[in-house]
Design a protein around this motif. Structure first.
Motif, PDB file in Angstrom:
ATOM      1  N   ALA A  58     -10.360 -12.053  -5.867  1.00  0.00           N
ATOM      2  CA  ALA A  58     -10.398 -10.598  -5.706  1.00  0.00           C
ATOM      3  C   ALA A  58      -9.856  -9.930  -6.950  1.00  0.00           C
ATOM      4  N   PRO A  59     -10.384  -8.767  -7.296  1.00  0.00           N
ATOM      5  CA  PRO A  59      -9.892  -8.088  -8.494  1.00  0.00           C
ATOM      6  C   PRO A  59      -8.428  -7.726  -8.356  1.00  0.00           C
ATOM      7  N   LEU A  60      -7.688  -7.862  -9.446  1.00  0.00           N
ATOM      8  CA  LEU A  60      -6.293  -7.475  -9.446  1.00  0.00           C
ATOM      9  C   LEU A  60      -6.188  -5.960  -9.353  1.00  0.00           C
ATOM     10  N   PRO A  61      -5.054  -5.470  -8.805  1.00  0.00           N
ATOM     11  CA  PRO A  61      -4.891  -4.013  -8.707  1.00  0.00           C
ATOM     12  C   PRO A  61      -5.090  -3.306 -10.037  1.00  0.00           C
ATOM     13  N   SER A  62      -4.648  -3.950 -11.120  1.00  0.00           N
ATOM     14  CA  SER A  62      -4.802  -3.299 -12.411  1.00  0.00           C
ATOM     15  C   SER A  62      -6.274  -3.151 -12.788  1.00  0.00           C
ATOM     16  N   GLU A  63      -7.098  -4.121 -12.364  1.00  0.00           N
ATOM     17  CA  GLU A  63      -8.525  -4.041 -12.648  1.00  0.00           C
ATOM     18  C   GLU A  63      -9.202  -2.992 -11.775  1.00  0.00           C
ATOM     19  N   ASP A  64      -8.684  -2.847 -10.540  1.00  0.00           N
ATOM     20  CA  ASP A  64      -9.252  -1.872  -9.627  1.00  0.00           C
ATOM     21  C   ASP A  64      -8.839  -0.460 -10.008  1.00  0.00           C
ATOM     22  N   GLY A  65      -7.688  -0.343 -10.658  1.00  0.00           N
ATOM     23  CA  GLY A  65      -7.225   0.969 -11.077  1.00  0.00           C
ATOM     24  C   GLY A  65      -6.408   1.700 -10.038  1.00  0.00           C
ATOM     25  N   ARG A  66      -6.169   1.095  -8.875  1.00  0.00           N
ATOM     26  CA  ARG A  66      -5.387   1.743  -7.818  1.00  0.00           C
ATOM     27  C   ARG A  66      -4.146   0.919  -7.513  1.00  0.00           C
ATOM     28  N   PRO A  67      -3.101   1.530  -6.974  1.00  0.00           N
ATOM     29  CA  PRO A  67      -1.916   0.756  -6.593  1.00  0.00           C
ATOM     30  C   PRO A  67      -2.210  -0.159  -5.410  1.00  0.00           C
ATOM     31  N   ILE A  68      -1.396  -1.193  -5.278  1.00  0.00           N
ATOM     32  CA  ILE A  68      -1.584  -2.155  -4.198  1.00  0.00           C
ATOM     33  C   ILE A  68      -1.552  -1.470  -2.835  1.00  0.00           C
ATOM     34  N   GLN A  69      -0.685  -0.463  -2.670  1.00  0.00           N
ATOM     35  CA  GLN A  69      -0.573   0.225  -1.383  1.00  0.00           C
ATOM     36  C   GLN A  69      -1.910   0.781  -0.933  1.00  0.00           C
ATOM     37  N   ILE A  71      -4.943  -0.097  -1.807  1.00  0.00           N
ATOM     38  CA  ILE A  71      -5.888  -1.172  -1.507  1.00  0.00           C
ATOM     39  C   ILE A  71      -5.567  -1.805  -0.163  1.00  0.00           C
ATOM     40  N   ALA A  72      -4.279  -2.057   0.081  1.00  0.00           N
ATOM     41  CA  ALA A  72      -3.874  -2.704   1.328  1.00  0.00           C
ATOM     42  C   ALA A  72      -4.190  -1.832   2.531  1.00  0.00           C
ATOM     43  N   LEU A  73      -3.887  -0.535   2.440  1.00  0.00           N
ATOM     44  CA  LEU A  73      -4.155   0.356   3.567  1.00  0.00           C
ATOM     45  C   LEU A  73      -5.646   0.492   3.827  1.00  0.00           C
ATOM     46  N   GLU A  74      -6.436   0.504   2.786  1.00  0.00           N
ATOM     47  CA  GLU A  74      -7.886   0.576   2.965  1.00  0.00           C
ATOM     48  C   GLU A  74      -8.417  -0.682   3.649  1.00  0.00           C
ATOM     49  N   ARG A  75      -7.937  -1.842   3.195  1.00  0.00           N
ATOM     50  CA  ARG A  75      -8.376  -3.092   3.804  1.00  0.00           C
ATOM     51  C   ARG A  75      -7.930  -3.172   5.264  1.00  0.00           C
ATOM     52  N   TYR A  76      -6.718  -2.672   5.550  1.00  0.00           N
ATOM     53  CA  TYR A  76      -6.246  -2.679   6.926  1.00  0.00           C
ATOM     54  C   TYR A  76      -7.109  -1.787   7.810  1.00  0.00           C
ATOM     55  N   LYS A  77      -7.474  -0.607   7.299  1.00  0.00           N
ATOM     56  CA  LYS A  77      -8.307   0.314   8.060  1.00  0.00           C
ATOM     57  C   LYS A  77      -9.666  -0.291   8.355  1.00  0.00           C
ATOM     58  N   LEU A  78     -10.189  -1.058   7.412  1.00  0.00           N
ATOM     59  CA  LEU A  78     -11.498  -1.698   7.588  1.00  0.00           C
ATOM     60  C   LEU A  78     -11.397  -3.022   8.343  1.00  0.00           C
ATOM     61  N   ARG A  79     -10.217  -3.338   8.827  1.00  0.00           N
ATOM     62  CA  ARG A  79      -9.946  -4.570   9.568  1.00  0.00           C
ATOM     63  C   ARG A  79     -10.202  -5.816   8.720  1.00  0.00           C
ATOM     64  N   GLN A  80      -9.988  -5.659   7.438  1.00  0.00           N
ATOM     65  CA  GLN A  80     -10.057  -6.813   6.545  1.00  0.00           C
ATOM     66  C   GLN A  80      -8.675  -7.425   6.313  1.00  0.00           C
ATOM     67  N   LEU A  81      -7.647  -6.748   6.785  1.00  0.00           N
ATOM     68  CA  LEU A  81      -6.276  -7.212   6.644  1.00  0.00           C
ATOM     69  C   LEU A  81      -5.595  -7.056   7.994  1.00  0.00           C
ATOM     70  N   PRO A  82      -5.065  -8.133   8.573  1.00  0.00           N
ATOM     71  CA  PRO A  82      -4.496  -8.038   9.917  1.00  0.00           C
ATOM     72  C   PRO A  82      -3.160  -7.316   9.938  1.00  0.00           C
ATOM     73  N   SER A  83      -2.829  -6.797  11.090  1.00  0.00           N
ATOM     74  CA  SER A  83      -1.524  -6.175  11.294  1.00  0.00           C
ATOM     75  C   SER A  83      -0.441  -7.240  11.248  1.00  0.00           C
ATOM     76  N   PRO A  84       0.723  -6.947  10.652  1.00  0.00           N
ATOM     77  CA  PRO A  84       1.792  -7.962  10.584  1.00  0.00           C
ATOM     78  C   PRO A  84       2.203  -8.508  11.945  1.00  0.00           C
ATOM     79  N   ASP A  85       2.141  -7.688  12.999  1.00  0.00           N
ATOM     80  CA  ASP A  85       2.612  -8.183  14.295  1.00  0.00           C
ATOM     81  C   ASP A  85       1.708  -9.260  14.877  1.00  0.00           C
TER      82      ASP A  85
END
Length: 324
Positions: A58-69, A71-85
């Motif tokens: 996956a592209p690094l945050p620096s390559e994407d141009g956005r902060p990790i936060q 990217i993570a929230l977007e992936r979570y919203k799209l259900r590509q990243l599971p909830s910690p619980d």
């Protein structure tokens, strides 16, 4: 509540995402990896034999141009990243204490290797063999990580795991310190208690992990078996799980008297917070008296798991120089 949540999560995720989620959990739990159920770019059932293709990173945050936060929230919203619980279930709750003990013992073995601490590894009180197996498993990597050319075992270049137990359970309780401790008064600790494995069973289990020349079992009461150690014996790590004040003194007094605890050695007390953590009882009382008797200088490295405490020994009266 957990089963509907799991079922809902399983139905909502794509097969690939579900496989990834389950694989992460199994890796955290040190379980074997899941078999790959379908081929690359295929739905389940179309090809059960093809291994997964190696995906491009996956592209690094620096390559994407956005902060990790973001990217993570977007992936979570799209259900590509599971909830910690979703990682933590009732099964985890049941074993978290044992996991923390195993983690600490493993890190301590790595510490004595990385810091060139001289000597062998000892456990006093083996009970069901869980911590003995943990230590043995951690010592598998000595062959690569141990920098010492020789251990306290003579010509053997690797540390020896020395396991001490009566294999008769707890001894008869006669010390006034122990007789007034809450665990003894309540009956939780009594003569013959904590007896689980016999010596042959422990030998067989440890022998599955490291070869016989790398461990030794001392069958008998601590006060008797410690006396049989050769005078050149040194310990880099001591895990003490003898429960009682008297057992603690029976094991550790002669080790300090004979200068068998090395500079930088790790001393772990498994039942430090037993007896409602009263400082007048058990391992807490024994340690205070040992420090006074031998003028021990040590670093308090903190509690671990539910009841454990760890120290690193710097010096004490009669400590020998490390061998060259």
């Amino acid at each position: 509540m957990l089963t509907p949540l799991k079922n809902g999560l399983a139905n909502a995720l794509s097969p690939a995402a579900l496989y990834w989620l389950r694989s992460v959990k199994r890796a955290v739990m040190s379980e074997p990896p899941l078999p790959w159920p379908y081929g690359p770019h295929q739905e389940p059932g179309t090809n059960m034999s093809s291994p997964p293709a190696i995906a491009a990173p996956a592209p690094l945050p620096s390559e994407d141009g956005r902060p990790i936060q973001d990217i993570a929230l977007e992936r979570y919203k799209l259900r590509q990243l599971p909830s910690p619980d979703s990682y933590y279930t009732y099964e985890d709750v049941l074993i978290v204490a044992a996991q923390e003990i195993a983690k600490m013992l493993t890190l301590c073995v790595q510490y004595v290797n990385g810091s060139h601490v001289y000597g062998d590894v000892a456990e006093f009180g083996t009970m069901g063999g869980f911590t003995a197996k943990t230590l043995a498993t951690s010592m598998v990597f000595d062959l690569q990580r141990q920098p010492l050319s020789k251990s306290a075992s003579g010509e053997n270049p690797f540390r020896i795991l020395r396991l001490f137990d009566s294999f008769e359970g707890l001894p008869e309780i006669t010390s006034p310190v122990d007789m007034t401790s809450p665990h003894v008064v309540s009956g939780a600790w009594a003569k013959g208690g904590c007896k689980v494995l016999a010596a042959p069973e422990l030998r067989e289990r440890i022998g599955r992990i490291i070869p016989p020349h790398r461990f030794e079992i001392y069958d008998g009461w601590f006060a008797d078996t410690v006396k049989t150690l050769p005078p050149e014996t040194r310990f880099a790590l001591i895990h003490f799980d003898g429960d009682l004040y008297q057992s603690t003194m029976d094991a550790l007094v002669p080790l300090f008297q004979r200068g068998m605890v090395s500079t930088g050695a790790v001393l772990l007390f498994d039942d430090w917070n037993a007896n409602r953590a009263l400082p007048s009882t058990g391992e807490r009382r024994a340690w205070r008296e040992l420090v006074a008797e031998f003028d021990i200088e040590a670093s308090d490295c903190g509690d671990y798991s539910v009841a454990g405490k760890r120290f690193i020994i710097h010096s004490y009266r009669g400590i020998p120089a490390d061998p060259e």
